[in-house]
Design a protein around this motif. Structure first.
Motif, short mmCIF file in Angstrom:
data_model
loop_
_atom_site.label_atom_id
_atom_site.label_comp_id
_atom_site.label_asym_id
_atom_site.label_seq_id
_atom_site.Cartn_x
_atom_site.Cartn_y
_atom_site.Cartn_z
N HIS A 73 51.85 33.06 24.51
CA HIS A 73 51.21 33.51 25.75
C HIS A 73 49.70 33.66 25.56
O HIS A 73 49.20 33.75 24.45
N SER A 74 48.99 33.65 26.70
CA SER A 74 47.55 33.85 26.72
C SER A 74 47.19 34.53 28.03
O SER A 74 48.00 34.63 28.94
N LEU A 75 45.95 34.99 28.13
CA LEU A 75 45.50 35.68 29.33
C LEU A 75 44.04 35.37 29.57
O LEU A 75 43.23 35.48 28.66
N LYS A 76 43.71 34.97 30.79
CA LYS A 76 42.32 34.72 31.18
C LYS A 76 41.99 35.64 32.35
O LYS A 76 42.75 35.72 33.31
N ALA A 77 40.85 36.33 32.26
CA ALA A 77 40.41 37.23 33.32
C ALA A 77 39.66 36.45 34.39
O ALA A 77 38.69 35.75 34.07
N ILE A 78 40.09 36.56 35.63
CA ILE A 78 39.38 35.97 36.76
C ILE A 78 38.32 36.96 37.24
O ILE A 78 37.19 36.60 37.49
N LYS A 79 38.71 38.22 37.37
CA LYS A 79 37.80 39.34 37.62
C LYS A 79 37.98 40.29 36.44
O LYS A 79 39.01 40.26 35.78
N ASP A 80 36.98 41.14 36.17
CA ASP A 80 37.14 42.13 35.10
C ASP A 80 38.51 42.77 35.25
O ASP A 80 38.87 43.21 36.35
N LEU A 81 39.27 42.82 34.15
CA LEU A 81 40.60 43.41 34.25
C LEU A 81 40.83 44.42 33.15
O LEU A 81 40.20 44.40 32.10
N LEU A 118 49.04 45.64 35.08
CA LEU A 118 47.64 45.39 35.39
C LEU A 118 47.12 46.56 36.21
O LEU A 118 47.58 46.82 37.32
N LEU A 119 46.15 47.28 35.65
CA LEU A 119 45.60 48.47 36.30
C LEU A 119 44.52 48.10 37.31
O LEU A 119 44.38 48.76 38.34
N GLU A 120 43.73 47.08 36.98
CA GLU A 120 42.69 46.62 37.89
C GLU A 120 42.28 45.21 37.52
O GLU A 120 42.52 44.75 36.41
N GLY A 121 41.68 44.51 38.50
CA GLY A 121 41.19 43.17 38.27
C GLY A 121 42.20 42.10 38.62
O GLY A 121 43.22 42.36 39.26
N LEU A 162 48.03 37.31 38.16
CA LEU A 162 48.19 38.75 38.11
C LEU A 162 47.13 39.42 38.98
O LEU A 162 45.96 39.04 38.92
N HIS A 163 47.56 40.41 39.74
CA HIS A 163 46.67 41.20 40.57
C HIS A 163 46.93 42.67 40.29
O HIS A 163 47.96 43.03 39.71
N ARG A 164 46.02 43.50 40.72
CA ARG A 164 46.13 44.94 40.49
C ARG A 164 47.54 45.44 40.80
O ARG A 164 48.11 45.11 41.83
#
Length: 93
Positions: A79-87, A49-52, A65-67
């Motif tokens: 698997h799946s992925l949901k963005a909490i902040k732009d990532l 994770l580069l950002e978000g 997941l965090h930066r």
């Protein structure tokens, strides 16, 4: 190419970066609230994770997941992925 120059103007962008016979790398960008629906990959994969911030769910288990967080997972795991902040994340498989 510079990763910072790849703009995310859609909810989800999967931009191929480099591919050989042995691996493929992509930059995945997801706007806050956007998601990758549950799916599987035919190969093992590594993400950084580069950002978000986001929630990666694998086999029903959520992982926050965090930066700069990274991990790998095996082929054929749901698997799946949901963005909490732009990532933005680097995906290598």
């Amino acid at each position: 190419m510079n990763l910072a120059t790849i703009a995310a103007d859609k909810e989800v962008i999967n931009q191929a970066l480099h591919q050989t016979a042995n691996f493929k790398s992509s930059l995945v960008s997801i706007k806050a609230g956007g998601e990758l629906k549950p799916h599987t990959s035919p190969t093992d994969a590594f993400i950084l994770l580069l950002e978000g911030e986001g929630v990666f769910t694998i086999e029903g288990k959520p992982i926050e997941l965090h930066r700069h967080d990274y991990f790998s997972f095996k082929a054929n795991q749901l698997h799946s992925l949901k963005a909490i902040k732009d990532l933005r994340m680097l995906l290598v498989r």
